[in-house]
Design a protein around this motif. Structure first.
Motif, PDB file in Angstrom:
ATOM      1  N   ALA A  41      46.550   4.433  32.417  1.00  0.00           N
ATOM      2  CA  ALA A  41      46.556   5.137  34.016  1.00  0.00           C
ATOM      3  C   ALA A  41      45.531   4.462  34.683  1.00  0.00           C
ATOM      4  CB  ALA A  41      46.132   6.660  33.692  1.00  0.00           C
ATOM      5  N   ASP A  42      45.669   4.552  35.879  1.00  0.00           N
ATOM      6  CA  ASP A  42      44.502   4.086  36.918  1.00  0.00           C
ATOM      7  C   ASP A  42      43.560   5.247  36.961  1.00  0.00           C
ATOM      8  OD1 ASP A  42      46.254   6.120  38.431  1.00  0.00           O
ATOM      9  OD2 ASP A  42      45.525   5.121  40.285  1.00  0.00           O
ATOM     10  N   ALA A  43      42.627   5.112  37.733  1.00  0.00           N
ATOM     11  CA  ALA A  43      41.495   6.113  37.880  1.00  0.00           C
ATOM     12  C   ALA A  43      41.820   7.627  38.257  1.00  0.00           C
ATOM     13  CB  ALA A  43      40.280   5.546  38.532  1.00  0.00           C
ATOM     14  N   ALA A  44      42.758   7.379  39.352  1.00  0.00           N
ATOM     15  CA  ALA A  44      43.089   8.737  39.856  1.00  0.00           C
ATOM     16  C   ALA A  44      44.065   9.460  38.832  1.00  0.00           C
ATOM     17  CB  ALA A  44      43.691   8.426  41.279  1.00  0.00           C
ATOM     18  N   TYR A  45      44.903   8.923  38.361  1.00  0.00           N
ATOM     19  CA  TYR A  45      45.709   9.491  37.245  1.00  0.00           C
ATOM     20  C   TYR A  45      45.107  10.001  36.003  1.00  0.00           C
ATOM     21  CZ  TYR A  45      50.625  10.234  37.452  1.00  0.00           C
ATOM     22  OH  TYR A  45      52.123  10.990  37.643  1.00  0.00           O
ATOM     23  N   TRP A  67      39.761  -1.278  29.319  1.00  0.00           N
ATOM     24  CA  TRP A  67      40.124  -1.234  30.446  1.00  0.00           C
ATOM     25  C   TRP A  67      40.304  -2.643  31.317  1.00  0.00           C
ATOM     26  CZ3 TRP A  67      35.537  -0.366  28.109  1.00  0.00           C
ATOM     27  CH2 TRP A  67      34.388  -1.263  28.595  1.00  0.00           C
ATOM     28  N   GLU A  68      40.641  -2.608  32.258  1.00  0.00           N
ATOM     29  CA  GLU A  68      40.910  -3.908  33.195  1.00  0.00           C
ATOM     30  C   GLU A  68      40.470  -3.649  34.597  1.00  0.00           C
ATOM     31  OE1 GLU A  68      45.190  -5.148  34.108  1.00  0.00           O
ATOM     32  OE2 GLU A  68      45.233  -4.095  32.318  1.00  0.00           O
ATOM     33  N   HIS A  69      39.830  -4.733  35.027  1.00  0.00           N
ATOM     34  CA  HIS A  69      39.529  -4.753  36.626  1.00  0.00           C
ATOM     35  C   HIS A  69      40.661  -5.481  37.360  1.00  0.00           C
ATOM     36  CE1 HIS A  69      36.269  -2.238  36.333  1.00  0.00           C
ATOM     37  NE2 HIS A  69      35.501  -2.888  35.284  1.00  0.00           N
ATOM     38  N   VAL A  70      41.573  -5.090  38.033  1.00  0.00           N
ATOM     39  CA  VAL A  70      42.494  -5.951  38.780  1.00  0.00           C
ATOM     40  C   VAL A  70      42.344  -5.677  40.240  1.00  0.00           C
ATOM     41  CG1 VAL A  70      44.257  -4.133  38.196  1.00  0.00           C
ATOM     42  CG2 VAL A  70      44.905  -6.472  38.683  1.00  0.00           C
ATOM     43  N   ASP A  71      42.664  -6.961  40.918  1.00  0.00           N
ATOM     44  CA  ASP A  71      42.414  -6.821  42.390  1.00  0.00           C
ATOM     45  C   ASP A  71      44.097  -6.362  42.954  1.00  0.00           C
ATOM     46  OD1 ASP A  71      42.255  -6.790  45.070  1.00  0.00           O
ATOM     47  OD2 ASP A  71      41.597  -9.010  45.055  1.00  0.00           O
ATOM     48  N   LEU A  72      44.282  -5.429  43.237  1.00  0.00           N
ATOM     49  CA  LEU A  72      45.678  -5.231  43.843  1.00  0.00           C
ATOM     50  C   LEU A  72      45.502  -4.674  45.219  1.00  0.00           C
ATOM     51  CD1 LEU A  72      46.929  -2.635  40.992  1.00  0.00           C
ATOM     52  CD2 LEU A  72      47.499  -5.350  41.250  1.00  0.00           C
ATOM     53  N   ASP A  73      44.653  -5.163  46.031  1.00  0.00           N
ATOM     54  CA  ASP A  73      44.481  -4.752  47.214  1.00  0.00           C
ATOM     55  C   ASP A  73      45.738  -5.279  48.205  1.00  0.00           C
ATOM     56  OD1 ASP A  73      42.116  -3.614  46.705  1.00  0.00           O
ATOM     57  OD2 ASP A  73      40.669  -5.077  47.423  1.00  0.00           O
ATOM     58  N   ARG A  74      46.229  -6.192  48.018  1.00  0.00           N
ATOM     59  CA  ARG A  74      47.316  -6.807  48.751  1.00  0.00           C
ATOM     60  C   ARG A  74      48.594  -5.940  48.650  1.00  0.00           C
ATOM     61  NH1 ARG A  74      46.869  -9.734  44.149  1.00  0.00           N
ATOM     62  NH2 ARG A  74      48.807 -10.360  42.835  1.00  0.00           N
ATOM     63  N   HIS A  75      48.683  -4.954  47.708  1.00  0.00           N
ATOM     64  CA  HIS A  75      49.888  -4.309  47.439  1.00  0.00           C
ATOM     65  C   HIS A  75      49.789  -2.789  48.147  1.00  0.00           C
ATOM     66  CE1 HIS A  75      51.290  -7.362  44.639  1.00  0.00           C
ATOM     67  NE2 HIS A  75      50.239  -7.252  43.904  1.00  0.00           N
ATOM     68  N   ASP A  76      50.848  -2.270  48.348  1.00  0.00           N
ATOM     69  CA  ASP A  76      51.046  -1.188  48.661  1.00  0.00           C
ATOM     70  C   ASP A  76      51.004  -0.127  47.501  1.00  0.00           C
ATOM     71  OD1 ASP A  76      53.430  -0.938  47.737  1.00  0.00           O
ATOM     72  OD2 ASP A  76      54.562  -0.961  49.663  1.00  0.00           O
ATOM     73  N   ASP A  77      50.863   1.260  47.692  1.00  0.00           N
ATOM     74  CA  ASP A  77      50.785   2.354  46.757  1.00  0.00           C
ATOM     75  C   ASP A  77      51.888   1.994  45.605  1.00  0.00           C
ATOM     76  OD1 ASP A  77      48.481   3.189  47.524  1.00  0.00           O
ATOM     77  OD2 ASP A  77      49.343   4.938  48.495  1.00  0.00           O
ATOM     78  N   GLU A  78      53.230   1.869  46.147  1.00  0.00           N
ATOM     79  CA  GLU A  78      54.500   1.704  45.337  1.00  0.00           C
ATOM     80  C   GLU A  78      54.264   0.405  44.333  1.00  0.00           C
ATOM     81  OE1 GLU A  78      59.258   1.362  45.447  1.00  0.00           O
ATOM     82  OE2 GLU A  78      58.194   1.400  47.315  1.00  0.00           O
ATOM     83  N   ARG A  79      54.001  -0.573  44.742  1.00  0.00           N
ATOM     84  CA  ARG A  79      53.829  -1.681  43.901  1.00  0.00           C
ATOM     85  C   ARG A  79      52.560  -1.841  43.104  1.00  0.00           C
ATOM     86  NH1 ARG A  79      56.517  -6.342  44.879  1.00  0.00           N
ATOM     87  NH2 ARG A  79      54.924  -7.625  44.437  1.00  0.00           N
TER      88      ARG A  79
END
Length: 298
Positions: free
Chosen positions: A56-60, A111-123
């Motif tokens: 899961a991501d942090a929020a989930y 865990w992993e740290h991944v840069d997803l800033d370029r993606h919207d919530d769906e992606r």
């Protein structure tokens, strides 16, 4: 089925087949997928009859993770638990480190740290639910035990012996929906059971490698995980020996929270179901009591 939904499913399946044909091969998914490094503690020879895996991501995780863990502790005592987090908060890593440090037997986390800033919530969501199977393959490889991947919002509400009796000597099990249209709706990906057999481990490595291949080239397709699992299920069943497969039915995976199923599996609006929410709160409270007790609190 509405025309728009039908066309969307068809387009998804066709896109997957076309990309599978033309994307460069990935010989070693762990080395060549361009995924961030895996951090944390990998289970090795866990000495438990079954390992549960969820990501899961942090929020989930904040919303569902504690109840998920408490439900396993209550209904699958002695089993292993592995949690993988995407971009976790420091407090979450501290909590999981406490659990891995002895508060919960057979508990591990990565865990992993991944840069997803370029993606919207769906992606971003597509990355999380797809890449979890790359991580699942890595975790299962060293576990030395059968493994069950579940969505972290699922709740185990009955004794795990029912699942053991159901799957028996199967290499592979999941909740199948083979009558559905399109390769992206043939199964519920968050119900994937894998035995430690050579055939099952090869299947899971192939699934993780294929997902890594698509992600490495920037193709975060909708329901990529479901399409890949179903695709390789068909591929492996064309080989000899075939996978020993068991379809999990409603007695195991309960989508309605009332049929006596072992695992409550929420989808969409059912996450607001009163019975599910009540059970979620009870498990969250149980988790708080367990952690407080194990850490010497009141």
């Amino acid at each position: 089925m509405k025309l728009g939904k039908y066309l969307r499913k068809t387009w998804g399946s066709l896109s997957y087949r076309w990309l599978d044909k033309w994307l460069p091969a990935v010989e070693d998914a762990r080395r060549e997928t361009a995924l961030p490094p895996l951090e944390g503690h990998m289970p090795s020879g866990i000495g438990a009859p079954l390992l549960f895996f969820a990501a899961a991501d942090a929020a989930y995780f904040e919303r569902y993770g504690r109840a998920f863990i408490a439900a396993l502790l209550a209904n699958a005592p002695g089993s292993g638990i592995h949690i993988h987090l995407f971009n976790p908060a420091p407090a979450q890593l501290q909590l999981l480190a406490e659990l891995s440090g002895g508060a919960v037997p057979h508990f591990s986390h990565t865990w992993e740290h991944v840069d997803l800033d370029r993606h919207d919530d769906e992606r971003r969501g597509r990355y999380y639910y797809s890449v979890r199977f790359v991580r699942f393959a890595e975790i299962a490889a060293g576990a030395g035990a059968p493994c069950l991947c579940l969505d972290i919002d699922a709740l185990l509400v009955g004794p795990i012996e029912e699942l053991k009796d159901k799957v028996g000597a199967a290499d592979l099990a999941f909740y199948a929906r083979f009558d559905k249209h399109g390769g992206n709706t043939k199964l519920l990906a968050g119900t994937l059971y894998i035995s430690p057999s050579r055939q099952a481990m090869a299947f899971l490595r192939a699934v993780g490698g294929q997902i890594g291949r698509f992600v490495a080239h920037g193709h975060l397709l909708e329901k990529l995980d479901q399409m890949v699992i179903y695709d390789f299920f068909l591929r492996f069943n064309r080989k000899t020996p075939r996978l020993k497969f068991m379809s999990l039915d409603d007695s195991i995976v309960d989508l309605r929270f009332g049929g006596g199923g072992l695992i409550w599996y929420p989808k969409g609006a059912s996450k607001r179901d009163r019975g599910y929410c009540d059970r979620l709160r009870r498990f969250e409270a149980d988790f708080s009591r367990r952690v407080s007790h194990s850490s010497g609190g009141a």
